[in-house]
Motif scaffolding. Sequence first.
Motif, PDB file in Angstrom:
ATOM      1  N   LEU B   5      47.782  44.834  42.581  1.00  0.00           N
ATOM      2  CA  LEU B   5      46.496  45.115  44.022  1.00  0.00           C
ATOM      3  C   LEU B   5      46.704  46.430  43.892  1.00  0.00           C
ATOM      4  N   ASP B 216      43.618  36.080  37.033  1.00  0.00           N
ATOM      5  CA  ASP B 216      43.964  37.701  38.051  1.00  0.00           C
ATOM      6  C   ASP B 216      42.613  38.866  38.298  1.00  0.00           C
ATOM      7  N   SER B 219      41.697  39.309  43.523  1.00  0.00           N
ATOM      8  CA  SER B 219      43.350  39.327  44.136  1.00  0.00           C
ATOM      9  C   SER B 219      43.189  38.320  45.881  1.00  0.00           C
ATOM     10  N   SER B 241      48.010  38.793  47.811  1.00  0.00           N
ATOM     11  CA  SER B 241      48.283  39.876  46.787  1.00  0.00           C
ATOM     12  C   SER B 241      48.496  41.353  48.081  1.00  0.00           C
TER      13      SER B 241
END
Lengths: 374, 374
Positions: B5, B216, B219, B241
């Motif tokens: 991230l 994915d 986040s 994350s």
Amino acid sequence: MRTPLCEKLGIERPVFGFTPSEHVAAAISRAGGLGVLGCVRFNDPDELEATLAWMDENTDGKPYGVDVVMPAKVPTEGGQTDLESMIPPEHRAFVDRTLDDLGVPPLDTSDEHAAGVLGWLHSVARAQVDVALKHRPALIANALGSPPADIIGEAHEHGVPVAALAGAVSHALHHVDSGVDIVIAQGYEAGGHTGEIASMVLVPEIVDAVQAAAGDRVSVLAAGGIGSGRQIAAALALGASGVWMGSYWLTAAEYKLGSASGEGPSTIQRALLSATSSDTVRSRIYSGKPARLLKTKWTEAWAAPGAPDPLPMPLQNILVSEAHQRISAADDPDVVAMPAGQIVGRMNEIRPVAESMEQLVGDYEQAVARLASL
Amino acid sequence: MRTPLCEKLGIERPVFGFTPSEHVAAAISRAGGLGVLGCVRFNDPDELEATLAWMDENTDGKPYGVDVVMPAKVPTEGGQTDLESMIPPEHRAFVDRTLDDLGVPPLDTSDEHAAGVLGWLHSVARAQVDVALKHRPALIANALGSPPADIIGEAHEHGVPVAALAGAVSHALHHVDSGVDIVIAQGYEAGGHTGEIASMVLVPEIVDAVQAAAGDRVSVLAAGGIGSGRQIAAALALGASGVWMGSYWLTAAEYKLGSASGEGPSTIQRALLSATSSDTVRSRIYSGKPARLLKTKWTEAWAAPGAPDPLPMPLQNILVSEAHQRISAADDPDVVAMPAGQIVGRMNEIRPVAESMEQLVGDYEQAVARLASL
């Protein structure tokens, strides 16, 4: 996940498993953790004696612990009758009416009446400690408050460390002053008796306060919300020396208490398997002190408008003792009276303890490796 | 503590700092995190415009975010007058009586009346988003519910990701369906609006559910109870994350809002510095939805026998809007109306953001090294 506490207690990993089932406790110890047998259900010292003899035989020589309940402030004696007379008739009427409304039949016989509450009295808890010390417990834990000084002294004379649960820094420091060896920092999300501070905040707070007060003499375990290897990694990252898990083991394959229908999951296990993390409630109805329970028609009846305020401990225990037996006998998954933490949302299958332990360890290692890689 | 991230947003570390102060937000961004400016206090778009221009100048070219409040289910318009008429006179009388009892004087002038509540209306929040998108926000967050589809679409057209807070898995999945890019899993221990599930349980639950639903693409940040490097390590161990911290920054040296006495800690900061983790309360009095606040004489008055039940949002906001201004002007540390999480127990000194960030990073690294060594 070896911490110095593992060496002290002779265990492979710092996973403490509290359970009222000797079968589950023994399996946890055999799997390398420390199974801790909850003794509050043993009103008869001979029954506990026989159960601990069984534990000695079935733990492959590995350590196990026992957990007793010695509330800090209750009449130690006085007799059932005196206490019974302190319960308002309106409370009794509410319980009777609610059980009728929920379709919970009366007990077949009355000879079991008041069983289950004796374990909360100091005299009974002391007898349990005496019985336990004739065996080889690696730990004596007290679920409510600091154990009395003479109990701690007796345990220490036998070389047995003592643990106590804490829901706030002030409790933890009181335990340290009392000579307790292991403080179990139990967060809001835990099943059973809990405070209001959640594990993420409570655990490092208690770790720091205990370290400042007692250095390495006293270890801290994290309790509340733990049911995966990632959560164990989080607890150790917060500074804990290990984890104390209770609810998690209620869906162990070895857990046979309360099963009324032979093979397969028990009624209580079926209720637990279908619950989400939102399906618990923190309430005083179980014992008079705030405890987190599985949300069911029974807990909802006490939360409804017009329901009476729960009584203080131990009167509430006595008030609901027969009700708990009736509910247990009625065997209805919608009407159970069962302590359970928010981790119940992750308890979605019945598995043998050894298999769960293996997964906890594997997931823990993955979580630590991921952290190290960032 | 770099997670993927960080690359996406162009930040050094996944520490998201929510704050109503542009000075604190800019300092967080300069220190390598993502400062997120809370916009609810900006009723006037021109004031927000000027503040974001200041942010552009004072963040060394580093990314920052903005946070708006768009409740999922409130009358979007209708006017202050219509809403005012829905407030029962008994509630107004209670507020007036309580403020008198607590020695909180009336406002000097009435021209500020009802300020502070407009930011909760959709029309105002939309204007804030329009203003923000003329600048260079790296993130638009919504503190209550999923943002409306057109807002998400508009943000995405500008290449700006959208975040939303979730207190349960169901909220998180709704956000994912709505196109949100970052879900902030906010536990029970958090300040401001919170659910009942604590971070230890909530974070991994939401991480797993979001991963299963969106892979994915989305986040998850952990919010609630985070104010140390150990807690950041715990949050990342749980699978997050990054972390979203709000209360923590209220004792930053750069935080000057609500200060009535020039130099030194403000009245609110003095109240925060002396509070322990037990000194918060989760209540509907701030906005009509459950929010965790610093426990003060004001919150205790609403918890006392005879106090009315808080009204639903947005009526409660309107009811207490002038009270909040009076309380703020009265400048009494015993009577403040302030969202704060249980982490307040760790907020024990006034420090510059850069210094706090450095310690967070150092403690995080120690915690990870300790875990890796076990």
